[in-house]
Design an enzyme around this catalytic site. Structure first.
Site, PDB file in Angstrom:
ATOM      1  N   HIS A 116       0.702  -0.831  -9.466  1.00  0.00           N
ATOM      2  CA  HIS A 116       1.630  -1.814  -8.916  1.00  0.00           C
ATOM      3  C   HIS A 116       3.060  -1.483  -9.327  1.00  0.00           C
ATOM      4  CE1 HIS A 116      -2.192  -4.070  -8.785  1.00  0.00           C
ATOM      5  NE2 HIS A 116      -1.660  -4.671  -7.752  1.00  0.00           N
TER       6      HIS A 116
ATOM      7  N   ASP B 101      -4.852   0.480  -0.367  1.00  0.00           N
ATOM      8  CA  ASP B 101      -4.338  -0.533  -1.275  1.00  0.00           C
ATOM      9  C   ASP B 101      -2.977  -0.939  -0.728  1.00  0.00           C
ATOM     10  OD1 ASP B 101      -4.228  -2.227  -3.449  1.00  0.00           O
ATOM     11  OD2 ASP B 101      -4.512  -0.676  -4.961  1.00  0.00           O
TER      12      ASP B 101
END
Length: 468
Positions: A181, A252
């Protein structure tokens, strides 16, 4: 016939999974609805909210959509009014795989009850790095074959219950010390090591018919010079051709910093589609980020795909995506005692088996009435703080409670650690005996108390290696 009736713009929109957050109010919902209609978006991912809000939004949208939610440990991972179920590391300690199939069926029941087709589970990453900041409790453990067996059991339960299973994060996010992230993790392993560890669970689930595979944003120099989500060598040559996966490849979130630090969204969508992915996921919870995705990033990405990706390639992807739209079976029945049973089967004892008497000293960093009351159903309990450890050590029977933010030192030799956190923590705590509940939740505390006093056996086994 289906594809020939669609314009190119309609086809491209169906490649996207866009975020919708019920807590952001009516204007946000209207904005997402407008995007869905104007850009022909085919899928949504629900972020934080409640079950009633989520169902209400789906009724308002009144569209045929493929619906996703990050619900690895149940929809309570995102929905505030639903209690969460055990995380994967807890499930990894359970030896009865039929219980994990039951978990999968319950995940299906919960998902279908709030309109979700795929909860983006199970995670099949092999957590071989204790310092992993993003997988940890989300992994079934550090043994590739044990991870594969447990993930397969969960997948079977999910599919029996009528939902789609998604193995993630290909080719494996378990041996990283960086959160994708925030940045791009690099895994310097040989191809042989990757095949013997990271790929084992994926291979097993692919052979068993997993519906989707989520590709992560990871750097594997032995496999490709490109990040895995943008790599033809990883997605097409390895995942599709070598492992034989014929289902849908979903990315993702493409707006994660592992990619956004180095690529524009136009580059990302083009590269990942050419590499072999089918569904383009974008996800966020912050209102300003979602607004940017809706107003700028997604329209820009759609225009770029229309200009750069051959329509024949888009058609191939849509055929795979369309196969995911299937009629759900009847929603499975609720299993009211399942969650409690899972925690009771996970409890693990290590070290000496120290018997306890009718009175115990409980040493805590912070008062915990829940655990105290469970212990009091077995014995008299006298409570002490960590600062009073020496005073508590004078008692013949001592329990030291350790939670997620607790780091005790200088434990009495005859003390038993009651751990409600990841077992890795035990490596830094001097102790000779421990009973592990894995999570700081009431069911785990009840189970640990019952094991400590012999009411139930400790049936779990450590899913990870704690000591080198």
């Amino acid at each position: 016939m289906y594809l020939s009736a669609l314009t190119l713009e309609e086809k491209v929109g169906k490649l996207f999974v866009v975020p919708i957050c019920p807590t952001h109010g009516e204007k946000h919902i209207e904005k997402v609805h407008k995007l869905l209609k104007e850009k022909y978006i085919g899928s949504v991912i629900f972020m934080e909210g409640t079950s009633s809000e989520q169902k209400h939004i789906l009724q308002l949208l009144a569209m045929q959509l493929l619906t996703f939610q990050d619900a690895e440990w149940g929809v309570g991972m995102r929905l505030m009014d639903i209690p969460p179920m055990p995380k994967n590391l807890t499930l990894g300690a359970i030896q009865d795989l039929e219980l994990l199939r039951a978990f999968g069926r319950e995940l299906a029941r919960q998902s279908l009850s709030v309109g979700i087709d795929c909860p983006l589970a199970p995670v099949v990453d092999v957590n071989s790095n204790p310092k992993n900041p993003v997988i940890g409790k989300r992994s079934f453990g550090d043994d590739p074959h044990e991870v594969a067996s447990r993930a397969l059991a969960v997948m079977e339960g999910m599919q029996e219950g009528g939902i789609l299973a998604c193995a993630k994060h290909f080719p494996g996010h378990g041996d990283t010390a960086v959160d994708s992230h925030l940045s791009l993790p690099k895994i310097d392993k040989s191809l042989e090591d990757i095949e013997n560890a990271e790929l084992v669970p994926f291979h097993r689930l692919i052979d068993a018919g997993v519906d989707l595979v989520m590709v992560g944003h990871l750097q594997f120099p032995a496999l490709s010079v490109d990040p895995s989500s943008l790599s033809y060598e990883i997605i097409t040559e390895l995942l599709r051709e070598k492992l034989g996966f014929e289902g849908v490849v979903i990315t993702d979130a493409l707006n994660m910093r592992a990619l956004s630090l180095n690529y524009l969204i136009e580059e990302v969508v083009t590269k990942t589609l050419l590499a072999g992915t089918d569904l383009l996921l974008l996800a966020a919870s912050r209102p300003d980020v979602i607004d940017y995705l809706i107003d700028v990033a997604i329209p820009r990405a759609i225009d770029h795909i229309i200009a750069t990706i051959p329509e024949e390639l888009i058609d191939q992807k849509l055929e795979r995506i369309r196969a995911l739209h299937k009629t759900h079976s009847e929603i499975p029945g609720k299993q009211p005692e399942l969650c409690r049973t899972l925690y009771r089967h996970a409890v693990t004892r290590i070290g000496k088996e120290i018997p306890l008497g009718r009175a115990v000293a409980l040493v805590q960093n912070q008062p915990d009435p829940i655990f105290e009351n469970f212990l009091r159903s077995h014995a008299e309990v006298l409570c002490f703080s960590y600062e009073e450890m020496e005073k508590a050590s004078a008692f013949p029977h001592v329990i030291v409670q350790v939670g997620p933010n607790d780091f005790p030192s200088k434990l009495p030799e005859h003390a038993i650690v009651a751990l409600f956190d990841v077992p890795y923590k035990l490596a830094a705590i001097p102790q000779t005996a421990a009973v592990i509940g894995y999570e700081d939740v009431p069911f785990a505390k009840e189970a640990v108390a019952d094991v400590l006093f012999g009411k139930i056996p400790a049936l779990g086994k450590l899913p990870i290696q704690v000591y080198e």
